[in-house]
Design an enzyme around this catalytic site. Structure first.
Site, PDB file in Angstrom:
ATOM      1  N   ARG A  13     -24.132   8.165 -30.061  1.00 63.12           N
ATOM      2  CA  ARG A  13     -23.203   7.669 -29.040  1.00 63.12           C
ATOM      3  C   ARG A  13     -21.776   8.125 -29.380  1.00 63.12           C
ATOM      4  O   ARG A  13     -21.543   8.763 -30.415  1.00 63.12           O
ATOM      5  CB  ARG A  13     -23.250   6.143 -28.980  1.00 63.12           C
ATOM      6  CG  ARG A  13     -22.798   5.489 -30.273  1.00 63.12           C
ATOM      7  CD  ARG A  13     -22.795   3.972 -30.199  1.00 63.12           C
ATOM      8  NE  ARG A  13     -22.031   3.426 -31.295  1.00 63.12           N
ATOM      9  CZ  ARG A  13     -22.426   2.423 -32.084  1.00 63.12           C
ATOM     10  NH1 ARG A  13     -23.584   1.857 -31.867  1.00 63.12           N
ATOM     11  NH2 ARG A  13     -21.654   2.001 -33.051  1.00 63.12           N
ATOM     12  N   ASN A  88     -19.341  12.988 -38.732  1.00 62.54           N
ATOM     13  CA  ASN A  88     -18.724  12.092 -37.737  1.00 62.54           C
ATOM     14  C   ASN A  88     -19.042  10.619 -38.005  1.00 62.54           C
ATOM     15  O   ASN A  88     -18.249   9.744 -37.646  1.00 62.54           O
ATOM     16  CB  ASN A  88     -19.215  12.494 -36.343  1.00 62.54           C
ATOM     17  CG  ASN A  88     -18.934  11.417 -35.324  1.00 62.54           C
ATOM     18  OD1 ASN A  88     -17.810  11.274 -34.847  1.00 62.54           O
ATOM     19  ND2 ASN A  88     -19.950  10.618 -34.986  1.00 62.54           N
ATOM     20  N   SER A 140      -9.202  10.131 -39.167  1.00 64.36           N
ATOM     21  CA  SER A 140      -8.553   9.240 -38.189  1.00 64.36           C
ATOM     22  C   SER A 140      -7.048   9.376 -38.351  1.00 64.36           C
ATOM     23  O   SER A 140      -6.566   9.695 -39.449  1.00 64.36           O
ATOM     24  CB  SER A 140      -8.944   7.787 -38.474  1.00 64.36           C
ATOM     25  OG  SER A 140      -8.070   6.896 -37.801  1.00 64.36           O
ATOM     26  N   TYR A 153     -10.337   1.010 -44.188  1.00 64.39           N
ATOM     27  CA  TYR A 153     -10.627   2.105 -43.249  1.00 64.39           C
ATOM     28  C   TYR A 153      -9.612   3.237 -43.448  1.00 64.39           C
ATOM     29  O   TYR A 153      -9.987   4.406 -43.548  1.00 64.39           O
ATOM     30  CB  TYR A 153     -10.573   1.567 -41.816  1.00 64.39           C
ATOM     31  CG  TYR A 153     -10.895   2.596 -40.752  1.00 64.39           C
ATOM     32  CD1 TYR A 153     -12.208   2.990 -40.514  1.00 64.39           C
ATOM     33  CD2 TYR A 153      -9.888   3.164 -39.988  1.00 64.39           C
ATOM     34  CE1 TYR A 153     -12.506   3.924 -39.540  1.00 64.39           C
ATOM     35  CE2 TYR A 153     -10.176   4.101 -39.006  1.00 64.39           C
ATOM     36  CZ  TYR A 153     -11.482   4.478 -38.781  1.00 64.39           C
ATOM     37  OH  TYR A 153     -11.770   5.417 -37.808  1.00 64.39           O
ATOM     38  N   LYS A 157     -10.373   7.086 -44.700  1.00 65.22           N
ATOM     39  CA  LYS A 157     -10.082   8.256 -43.861  1.00 65.22           C
ATOM     40  C   LYS A 157      -9.046   9.176 -44.508  1.00 65.22           C
ATOM     41  O   LYS A 157      -9.072  10.390 -44.298  1.00 65.22           O
ATOM     42  CB  LYS A 157      -9.625   7.794 -42.468  1.00 65.22           C
ATOM     43  CG  LYS A 157     -10.730   7.094 -41.670  1.00 65.22           C
ATOM     44  CD  LYS A 157     -11.921   8.019 -41.426  1.00 65.22           C
ATOM     45  CE  LYS A 157     -12.952   7.427 -40.494  1.00 65.22           C
ATOM     46  NZ  LYS A 157     -14.074   8.328 -40.200  1.00 65.22           N
ATOM     47  N   ILE A 186      -9.580   6.368 -29.165  1.00 64.73           N
ATOM     48  CA  ILE A 186     -10.590   7.048 -28.350  1.00 64.73           C
ATOM     49  C   ILE A 186     -11.548   6.002 -27.788  1.00 64.73           C
ATOM     50  O   ILE A 186     -12.025   5.125 -28.524  1.00 64.73           O
ATOM     51  CB  ILE A 186     -11.401   8.072 -29.203  1.00 64.73           C
ATOM     52  CG1 ILE A 186     -10.469   9.019 -29.992  1.00 64.73           C
ATOM     53  CG2 ILE A 186     -12.372   8.858 -28.314  1.00 64.73           C
ATOM     54  CD1 ILE A 186      -9.636   9.971 -29.201  1.00 64.73           C
TER      55      ILE A 186
HETATM   56  P1  NAD Z   1     -19.120   4.588 -32.723  1.00 60.52           P
HETATM   57  O1  NAD Z   1     -19.198   3.303 -33.444  1.00 60.52           O
HETATM   58  O2  NAD Z   1     -19.492   4.632 -31.292  1.00 60.52           O
HETATM   59  O3  NAD Z   1     -19.941   5.722 -33.473  1.00 60.52           O
HETATM   60  C1  NAD Z   1     -20.124   5.753 -34.857  1.00 60.52           C
HETATM   61  C2  NAD Z   1     -21.495   6.339 -35.105  1.00 60.52           C
HETATM   62  O4  NAD Z   1     -21.716   6.436 -36.527  1.00 60.52           O
HETATM   63  C3  NAD Z   1     -22.595   5.448 -34.537  1.00 60.52           C
HETATM   64  O5  NAD Z   1     -23.547   6.242 -33.875  1.00 60.52           O
HETATM   65  C4  NAD Z   1     -23.186   4.800 -35.784  1.00 60.52           C
HETATM   66  O6  NAD Z   1     -24.551   4.427 -35.646  1.00 60.52           O
HETATM   67  C5  NAD Z   1     -23.021   5.928 -36.786  1.00 60.52           C
HETATM   68  N1  NAD Z   1     -23.136   5.454 -38.157  1.00 60.52           N
HETATM   69  C6  NAD Z   1     -22.502   4.395 -38.728  1.00 60.52           C
HETATM   70  N2  NAD Z   1     -22.908   4.253 -39.992  1.00 60.52           N
HETATM   71  C7  NAD Z   1     -23.795   5.252 -40.231  1.00 60.52           C
HETATM   72  C8  NAD Z   1     -24.551   5.639 -41.369  1.00 60.52           C
HETATM   73  N3  NAD Z   1     -24.491   4.942 -42.510  1.00 60.52           N
HETATM   74  N4  NAD Z   1     -25.357   6.723 -41.271  1.00 60.52           N
HETATM   75  C9  NAD Z   1     -25.439   7.416 -40.114  1.00 60.52           C
HETATM   76  N5  NAD Z   1     -24.754   7.090 -39.001  1.00 60.52           N
HETATM   77  C10 NAD Z   1     -23.936   6.024 -39.073  1.00 60.52           C
HETATM   78  O7  NAD Z   1     -17.615   5.053 -32.892  1.00 60.52           O
HETATM   79  P2  NAD Z   1     -16.872   6.432 -32.595  1.00 60.52           P
HETATM   80  O8  NAD Z   1     -15.531   6.048 -32.091  1.00 60.52           O
HETATM   81  O9  NAD Z   1     -17.706   7.376 -31.813  1.00 60.52           O
HETATM   82  O10 NAD Z   1     -16.661   6.965 -34.094  1.00 60.52           O
HETATM   83  C11 NAD Z   1     -17.021   8.270 -34.534  1.00 60.52           C
HETATM   84  C12 NAD Z   1     -16.098   8.680 -35.661  1.00 60.52           C
HETATM   85  O11 NAD Z   1     -14.754   8.786 -35.152  1.00 60.52           O
HETATM   86  C13 NAD Z   1     -16.024   7.664 -36.806  1.00 60.52           C
HETATM   87  O12 NAD Z   1     -15.990   8.341 -38.047  1.00 60.52           O
HETATM   88  C14 NAD Z   1     -14.709   6.953 -36.563  1.00 60.52           C
HETATM   89  O13 NAD Z   1     -14.162   6.417 -37.731  1.00 60.52           O
HETATM   90  C15 NAD Z   1     -13.870   8.085 -35.993  1.00 60.52           C
HETATM   91  N6  NAD Z   1     -12.708   7.642 -35.225  1.00 60.52           N
HETATM   92  C16 NAD Z   1     -12.853   6.927 -34.058  1.00 60.52           C
HETATM   93  C17 NAD Z   1     -11.702   6.536 -33.365  1.00 60.52           C
HETATM   94  C18 NAD Z   1     -11.781   5.746 -32.086  1.00 60.52           C
HETATM   95  O14 NAD Z   1     -10.722   5.285 -31.602  1.00 60.52           O
HETATM   96  N7  NAD Z   1     -12.933   5.566 -31.473  1.00 60.52           N
HETATM   97  C19 NAD Z   1     -10.442   6.878 -33.849  1.00 60.52           C
HETATM   98  C20 NAD Z   1     -10.342   7.597 -35.029  1.00 60.52           C
HETATM   99  C21 NAD Z   1     -11.486   7.990 -35.713  1.00 60.52           C
END
Ligand code: NAD
Length: 246
Positions: A13, A88, A140, A153, A157, A186
Site C-alpha cells: 500500500r 520503503n 523522511s 522516527y 530516518k 504524503i
Molecule cells: P504505510 O504505513 O502505508 O506503508 C508502510 C509499509 O511498510 C506498509 O505496507 C507496511 O506493512 C510495511 N512494513 C512495515 N513494517 C514492515 C516490516 N517489518 N517488514 C516489511 N514491511 C513492513 O506508510 P507510507 O506512508 O506508504 O510509508 C512508506 C515509507 O515512507 C516509510 O518508510 C515511511 O517512513 C516513509 N515516509 C512516509 C511519509 C508520509 O507522510 N506518508 C513521510 C516521510 C516518509
C-alpha cells in the site's frame, strides 16, 4: 520489457505500492514485499500484471535477517539478478520522548534502520558481482530536520541518510549508486493518526500548498532507479513540496 528487476519493500500500500507500479511502468519486473497483508500485496502485483508487467509477491519482515535472505533467494530464482532495491518499509511513532522505552526504540530502529541494513546485506553482494546496482532508501524530511514527538522516527530516518551516504562511497567503485528520498507529508495510511487540523497547518507551511501523493515520491524513485541517473549517488531527494529547504 527490459531486463531490470526491482524489489520494493512494504509495497502492499501507500508509497511502496506507487513505487512498485511506477517501476513496472518503466519496464522493471517487480518483487512486491509485504510483512503481513498478502492479499493487498497480491492486489499490487495483479495491478502490474493486468497492465502487461511482471510482478510477484514475497512475504517477509525486513527486520528479520533470515526472512530477508529467503526473499533474496526467491527473487533471484524467479527473476534472476535483482539490480534495484527500494527500501520503503517503515513504521512511524508519535510519542513524547519521556514516554519512549528501550522496547519502542528497538521497534522503530529494527524496521526503519536495521531493515535497510538487512536488505542491503542480502542483495548487495549480487550487485557487486554484477558491477551494477541501484539502492534507493526511503528516509523522511524528519530525518533531515527532526520532528518534535518523533525522536525515534527522526533518528531512524537520519540513520538511513548516514547509511546511504556511506554506502554510496563504498559501493560506487562497484558500479552501484545509493541514494535516498526524503518525503514530506504524503497522503497514506501513515497519516491516519494525524488530525485534519494538523494536516491543514502542515499544508499551510508547504510552499507548493498541498499534501503530497505517493506518486510524487514514486517519480523521484523512478529517476534514481533509471540508467540515466548513473552519475547521481549519495544524494537525498527532498520530496516535501518545499516544507523543508536546506
Ligand atoms: P504505510 O504505513 O502505508 O506503508 C508502510 C509499509 O511498510 C506498509 O505496507 C507496511 O506493512 C510495511 N512494513 C512495515 N513494517 C514492515 C516490516 N517489518 N517488514 C516489511 N514491511 C513492513 O506508510 P507510507 O506512508 O506508504 O510509508 C512508506 C515509507 O515512507 C516509510 O518508510 C515511511 O517512513 C516513509 N515516509 C512516509 C511519509 C508520509 O507522510 N506518508 C513521510 C516521510 C516518509
Amino acid at each position: 520489457m527490459s531486463d531490470r528487476v526491482a524489489l520494493v519493500t512494504g509495497a502492499s500500500r501507500g508509497i511502496g505500492k506507487a513505487i512498485a507500479i511506477e517501476l513496472a511502468k518503466s519496464g522493471f519486473k517487480v518483487l512486491v514485499n509485504c510483512k503481513q497483508n498478502i492479499d493487498l500485496a497480491r492486489a499490487t502485483a495483479d495491478e502490474i500484471c493486468a497492465s502487461g508487467g511482471r510482478a510477484d509477491v514475497f512475504q517477509a519482515d525486513v527486520s528479520k535477517p533470515a526472512q530477508v535472505d529467503a526473499m533474496c533467494q526467491y527473487a533471484t530464482k524467479v527473476f534472476g539478478f535483482v539490480d534495484t532495491i527500494v527500501n520503503n518499509a517503515g513504521i512511524s511513532r508519535y510519542s513524547l520522548f519521556t514516554d519512549e522505552t528501550s522496547q519502542s526504540y528497538d521497534e522503530v530502529m529494527n524496521v526503519n534502520l536495521r531493515g535497510v541494513f538487512n536488505v542491503c546485506k542480502a542483495f548487495a553482494p549480487n550487485m557487486i558481482s554484477n558491477r551494477f546496482g541501484r539502492i534507493i532508501n526511503v528516509s523522511s524530511m524528519w530525518g533531515l530536520v527532526g520532528a518534535s514527538c518523533e525522536a525515534l522516527y527522526s533518528a531512524s530516518k537520519a540513520g538511513v541518510i548516514g547509511f546511504t551516504t556511506a554506502l554510496a562511497k563504498e559501493l560506487g567503485p562497484s558500479g552501484i549508486t545509493v541514494n535516498a528520498v526524503a518525503p514530506g507529508v504524503i497522503k497514506t495510511d501513515m497519516l491516519s493518526g494525524i488530525s485534519e487540523q494538523t494536516i491543514s497547518s502542515l499544508v499551510e507551511e508547504t510552499p507548493i500548498g498541498r499534501v503530497g501523493q505517493p506518486c510524487d515520491v514514486a517519480a523521484a524513485v523512478r529517476f534514481l532507479a533509471s540508467k540515466e541517473a548513473g552519475f547521481v549517488t549519495g544524494e537525498v531527494i527532498n520530496c516535501s513540496g518545499g516544507f523543508v529547504i536546506k
